[in-house]
Motif scaffolding. Structure first.
Motif, mmCIF file in Angstrom:
data_model
loop_
_atom_site.group_PDB
_atom_site.id
_atom_site.type_symbol
_atom_site.label_atom_id
_atom_site.label_comp_id
_atom_site.label_asym_id
_atom_site.label_seq_id
_atom_site.Cartn_x
_atom_site.Cartn_y
_atom_site.Cartn_z
ATOM 1 N N THR A 1 76.473 68.542 56.502
ATOM 2 C CA THR A 1 75.872 69.225 57.638
ATOM 3 C C THR A 1 75.819 68.320 58.858
ATOM 4 O O THR A 1 75.866 68.797 59.993
ATOM 5 N N PHE A 2 75.725 67.016 58.639
ATOM 6 C CA PHE A 2 75.648 66.127 59.796
ATOM 7 C C PHE A 2 77.019 65.929 60.437
ATOM 8 O O PHE A 2 77.156 65.934 61.654
ATOM 9 N N TYR B 1 69.954 73.696 57.198
ATOM 10 C CA TYR B 1 69.267 73.141 58.367
ATOM 11 C C TYR B 1 68.331 72.006 57.953
ATOM 12 O O TYR B 1 68.216 70.980 58.635
ATOM 13 N N HIS B 2 67.646 72.208 56.797
ATOM 14 C CA HIS B 2 66.746 71.170 56.302
ATOM 15 C C HIS B 2 67.536 69.894 56.005
ATOM 16 O O HIS B 2 67.121 68.778 56.358
ATOM 17 N N THR C 1 60.918 60.460 49.512
ATOM 18 C CA THR C 1 59.956 60.691 50.591
ATOM 19 C C THR C 1 60.199 62.045 51.240
ATOM 20 O O THR C 1 59.244 62.749 51.593
ATOM 21 N N THR C 2 61.485 62.444 51.401
ATOM 22 C CA THR C 2 61.735 63.743 52.029
ATOM 23 C C THR C 2 61.146 64.865 51.181
ATOM 24 O O THR C 2 60.583 65.818 51.716
ATOM 25 N N VAL C 3 61.256 64.724 49.852
ATOM 26 C CA VAL C 3 60.686 65.763 48.995
ATOM 27 C C VAL C 3 59.173 65.823 49.171
ATOM 28 O O VAL C 3 58.572 66.893 49.294
ATOM 29 N N SER D 1 59.840 73.205 46.101
ATOM 30 C CA SER D 1 58.492 73.388 46.638
ATOM 31 C C SER D 1 58.549 74.065 48.002
ATOM 32 O O SER D 1 57.610 74.756 48.391
ATOM 33 N N VAL D 2 59.633 73.879 48.739
ATOM 34 C CA VAL D 2 59.716 74.511 50.057
ATOM 35 C C VAL D 2 59.799 76.026 49.903
ATOM 36 O O VAL D 2 59.011 76.769 50.502
#
Lengths: 484, 526
Positions: free
Chosen positions: A48-49, A78-79, A114-116, A168-169
């Motif tokens: 995506t980047f 997007y995330h 950390t992102t999670v 979780s999102v």
């Protein structure tokens, strides 16, 4: 609420358990060439980047769809893009096109974990806290105990922080949706749920109850007046949120179709791997996959799925109530999981025993600990061993009806108690066997299949149980004017 | 089924707490462990593979045996279980051996030996009266005390991450305190004697035990105004106490006395070649002393009062354990610290003798001895603050005043343990657990004492809240500034000094409250 500090304590315990589990290994650690879900998420950040939006879902020399191609809806993409921007700031090597394949390091693991945690903290945990605080007819202590049990749910923790995913999102958004819809914030609730669906298409399992509940609400308000207005508003909200998420992909028909093809791979078979699904368990006796042709498999799974969830949904349309809504969410999800097509074991995040998967990831210790903790938390908070009268099992109306025909049907609670004990014993035994023994040579998948079979039976039981509760819940509730 | 239900139901919250914290400890197994892990592995190897005569002479590894003989026997017992996990860890030459099975065994041994701590907490809870209790479970002093002890942040961090065996040692200490509170003096004395031979750091609190047992056990009665009745002295009791201590010491040191190794054992147990402060200054009086010295020397250089060439190179917190001289203020010798410690202990011991308040008075004196030794001792480790924090928990659920002192001491003491865990993956764990413990302890004690005046004045609140920005600065802001290279000691320096202020304040407040308490005859409750 006055016991805010106890709720904070519970949240902190939940966060601590999550982070300590995340110190363990992740899926596919050190296993080239394909690695696992962790590498998939890293790869999506890379894609995506580095690539323009139009190429995200298409096969090209830069984007090999066979190597963890993107197969979640745009919001996940997007995330990943957002995470990629942060990754670029810290260390561009993590997302360099092509060269970062299979990148593994302590710092990178810390970043991904950390992102999670941040995603969890922003979406899921506030939803849980708010949900528990808003529960009615409960003492504060019970609300906090509820929150503890939900936050300690091992399935979510182990999959998100162990195996590595971002469930979780989507679950958090779905929970916001449930909250909104239960407390008459219908538009916001449906917006939240649309976001959930656009994050993971797995949430479609919950879409039918949402639809039926909201439709029921509209009918109740009267289709000639307020109900119709509500219906229109809801439709607009849903369409608007979908357009917003899919905007870059609506420009060309081919884009939209390709995304849909990635999201719903109907070319594959009825099931893959060992899943606690009815088809998988049934294939122990009869190999359906080989007997029936492809389109027949789809038809049969479709029919069974819809037949099993139809009664609860119809009831929900006719008598919408938040309580029935919640139960229907469970039954529909169970039905979809048990009967539908091409199910992955991770789809079952309600009641799950994903033991073989977790063993593959070397997550035995955290799984055991979190499951024991969850069990103890629930047992201590809800005294499940004591509350086994009919009233508390919510089966009173059902047994009364049955007793009209079978006057001796008074032993229902004891049956359920015994069933519960039997199932726990079987699960413990199977766990011990899977961990300690090696399967016999002729049947290498024996233990995984047994686990799936037992789990399937459990799920079927719960499907029937919850359906009974929903169907027989009617008359008592209507006579009491309170809505729970 | 019903029995299980009763066990699982609302009745047995203690088991639920114990199970919960044990599960948490299991989750902490894969965390960072310090060199103490290798220390204990080495001791397992030494006690297993070598004869007793070699135990205190063995020096293949730099981590030589420096605990008293009972601990060596404990490691010997553990080594017999260890050989079923991984035989290789018992080889003296396998330095830094840390296979997965070794890790699992060592971690589980700590978790398992914590059972003694759990038992001790259970006994301590029996000594707490619940007169102030509300009907809510979470407001009962017993519940709060159990959480404060079982889920103590310092103990979790030091034992289950950093790796040590403090759990069962503090269990022994709390058990001996509980026995003394229950007026079972002989058992209490016996347990303390055994504890001393496990880890000699508990010598810090020996004066409290000695004076209390002498005053309140050997003298069986008091005059009405509380002073000692000399003719009530019981020789029998004195002799029996002496016998207990003598027998325990004989059991421990006897074999080494027979081998003529006592001087060697003592030289291992009390290594005075180390510096005044540990590499990271424990937040005691000497930290403030060092800080003042440093500040004065910086000012002196700036104002050209001092010659920069005469100042020894390198910051005192450079991470090495060495001897150094102070530049402006007079240097401190081990003898000076001993004298300071004795002077600091004296008032509380006098209080224990002249104004005995029974076992509660003993507990306060014990805490003051531990704190004073922490404040003025030679080469004190920051972990030694736990010696004061854990017994203080027993006092904190009794009076509001004590609760306030306890909270300041505990919060700053626990914060001062942060530099022990300096790795990135452990950062969220230590912050989350610290928040968990601090928020719970402050709010539960506030709820318990809500009918009395507020626990903290504005100054104390401000100080405690200041810990947050300090942590943010030291761990999140400082590493990204340019000062990191030139002034790398600043985070440790700031942490040490800030916590030293809090701990000194708590020590002072506790002293004042002990000295100004009315003597036993005038209080109605004993």
């Amino acid at each position: 609420m006055e016991k805010w500090y106890l709720m904070t304590t519970v949240v902190l315990i939940g966060l601590t358990v999550r982070w300590t589990v995340s110190l363990n290994s992740y899926s596919g650690a050190g296993k080239p060439p394909m690695f696992g879900d962790y590498e998939a998420q890293r790869h999506w950040q890379e894609i995506t980047f580095n690539l323009p939006i139009k190429q995200w879902y298409f096969n090209s020399s830069d984007n090999d769809l066979l190597y963890w191609g993107l197969d979640y809806p745009p919001l996940t993409a997007y995330h990943s893009l957002l995470c990629a921007y942060v990754a670029k700031f810290i260390n561009p090597d993590w997302i360099a096109l092509h060269t970062s394949r299979g990148y593994e390091s302590q710092a990178h693991k810390l970043f991904m974990r950390t992102t999670v945690l941040i995603a969890d903290l922003l979406v899921y945990i506030p939803a849980v806290v708010l949900y528990c605080c808003c529960l009615k007819e409960m003492s504060t202590k019970k609300k906090i105990a509820n929150a503890l049990c939900i936050l300690l749910y091992p399935g979510l923790i182990l999959i998100d922080y162990g195996h590595f995913q971002y469930n979780s999102v989507s679950l958090g958004f779905a929970l916001w949706g449930v909250l909104g819809v239960s407390y008459d914030w219908d538009l916001l609730g449906s917006l939240a749920f649309c976001l959930a669906i656009n994050y993971k298409q797995m949430e479609l399992y919950h879409s039918l109850p949402f639809f039926c509940f909201l439709l029921g609400k509209c009918f109740k308000k009267g289709l000639k007046g307020k109900g119709f207005v509500l219906l229109i508003k809801l439709a607009c909200t849903v369409v608007a949120s979908f357009i917003l998420c899919w905007l870059p992909f609506f420009t060309e028909r081919e884009q939209t179709l390709q995304v849909l093809r990635r999201l719903f791979p109907v070319d594959r078979g009825l099931f893959e791997d060992k899943v606690a699904n009815v088809w998988c368990s049934f294939s122990v006796f009869l190999k359906i996959k080989d007997i029936l042709p492809h389109h027949m498999q789809i038809m049969i799974s479709f029919c069974f799925t819809f037949l099993s969830l139809l009664p609860a949904c119809i009831k929900l349309i006719l008598q919408p109530s938040p309580k029935a809504f919640k139960f229907t969410l469970v039954t529909c999800a169970l039905s979809f999981f048990l009967f539908s097509f091409q199910v992955h074991e991770k789809s079952i995040l309600l009641v799950s025993f994903m033991l073989p998967l977790l063993l593959k990831d070397e997550l035995l210790m955290p799984s055991v600990v979190t499951m024991v903790a969850f069990f103890i938390a629930c047992a201590t908070s809800f005294s499940i061993f004591e509350k086994t009268s009919e009233e508390e099992l919510q089966l009173k109306s059902f047994s009364i009806s049955v007793r009209k025909y079978l006057p001796y049907f008074t032993f229902l609670p004891r049956i359920i108690q015994h069933l519960f004990l039997i199932s726990i014993i079987m699960m413990v035994l199977l766990t011990l066997m899977t961990v300690t023994l090696d399967p016999p040579q002729k049947l290498p998948d024996l233990f995984s299949v047994l686990v799936c079979f037992v789990s399937c039976l459990n799920f079927l039981f719960f499907l029937v149980y919850f359906n009974i509760i929903i169907m027989w819940d009617s008359k008592r509730r209507r006579s009491q004017k309170k809505i729970s | 089924m019903a029995a299980l239900g009763i066990a699982m139901g609302g009745g047995n919250w203690f088991s639920a707490l114990v199970l919960g914290v044990t599960l948490l400890k299991c989750l902490l197994i894969p965390t960072y462990h310090s060199t103490d892990f290798e220390v204990h592995r080495n001791w397992l190897a030494i006690t297993h593979s070598l004869p007793i005569s070699q135990w205190y002479y063995e020096a293949t590894s730099e981590w030589t045996l420096d605990y008293p003989p009972f601990f060596a026997w404990f490691e010997y017992a553990l080594s017999h279980v260890a050989k079923h996990f991984d035989q290789e860890m018992l080889n003296v030459h396998n330095l830094n051996y840390a296979s997965a099975k070794t890790l699992l065994f060592q971690r589980f041994s700590v978790i398992f030996t914590d059972a003694l701590f759990v038992y001790a907490v259970h006994e301590c809870c029996k000594c707490i009266d619940g007169k102030k209790a509300g009907k809510e479970l979470t407001e009962k002093p017993k519940f709060i005390l159990s959480v404060l002890l079982l889920w103590n942040f310092g103990l979790l961090i030091v034992d289950h991450i950093h790796f040590q065996y403090n759990g069962f040692l503090f269990g022994l200490m709390l058990l001996s305190i509980a026995r003394l509170l229950q007026k079972r003096h002989m058992e209490g004395a016996f347990l303390f004697a055994v504890l001393l031979h496990f880890k000699h750091i508990y010598l810090y609190v020996a004066p409290a035990y000695g004076i209390y047992l002498l005053r309140s056990y050997c003298f069986t009665a008091n005059k009405p105004d509380g002073s000692v009745r000399w003719n009530s002295f019981s020789f029998v009791r004195l002799i029996s106490l002496g016998l207990i201590v003598f027998l325990v010491s004989a059991l421990s040191l006897g074999p080494f006395l027979a081998l003529n190794q006592l001087p060697q054992v003592f030289s291992r147990l009390f290594p005075f070649k180390r510096g005044l402060c540990h590499a990271y200054w424990a937040p005691n009086f000497w930290a403030l002393y060092n800080a003042l010295d440093k500040v004065l020397s910086v000012i002196g250089v700036k104002w050209k009062l001092l010659d920069p060439n005469k100042i020894p190179k390198g910051a005192m917190t450079s991470g090495l354990v060495q001897q150094f001289q102070h530049t402006v203020l007079p240097s401190v010798t081990p003898l000076a610290t001993l004298i300071c410690t004795l002077i600091a202990i004296l008032p509380s011991v006098f209080c224990l003798w002249f104004k005995p308040q029974g076992s509660r008075g003993f507990l306060r004196c014990l805490i003051l001895c531990a704190l004073s030794s922490f404040m003025f001792g030679w080469h004190v480790h920051e972990k030694a603050i736990l010696l004061a924090v854990l017994p203080m928990s027993l006092l904190s659920v009794g009076k509001a005043e004590d609760a306030s002192i306890f909270l300041i001491l505990t919060t700053t003491g626990h914060y001062s343990l942060f530099p022990l865990l300096f790795t990135a993956p452990e950062l969220p764990i230590k912050i989350l657990l610290m928040l968990l413990f601090t928020i719970y302890s402050i709010s539960s004690l506030k709820t318990l004492f809500r009918k009395e005046k507020p626990l903290f004045n504005w100054m104390e609140t401000f100080y405690l809240l200041g810990l947050g920005p300090l942590e943010v600065f030291c761990e999140f802001v400082f590493p990204f500034t340019s000062w990191k290279l030139t002034y790398s000691f600043i985070p440790l320096f700031l942490t040490s000094v800030y916590c030293a202020v809090g701990i000194t304040y708590a020590w002072f407040k506790l002293y004042v409250s002990v000295l100004t308490d009315p003597p036993a005859g005038k209080t109605k409750k004993q």
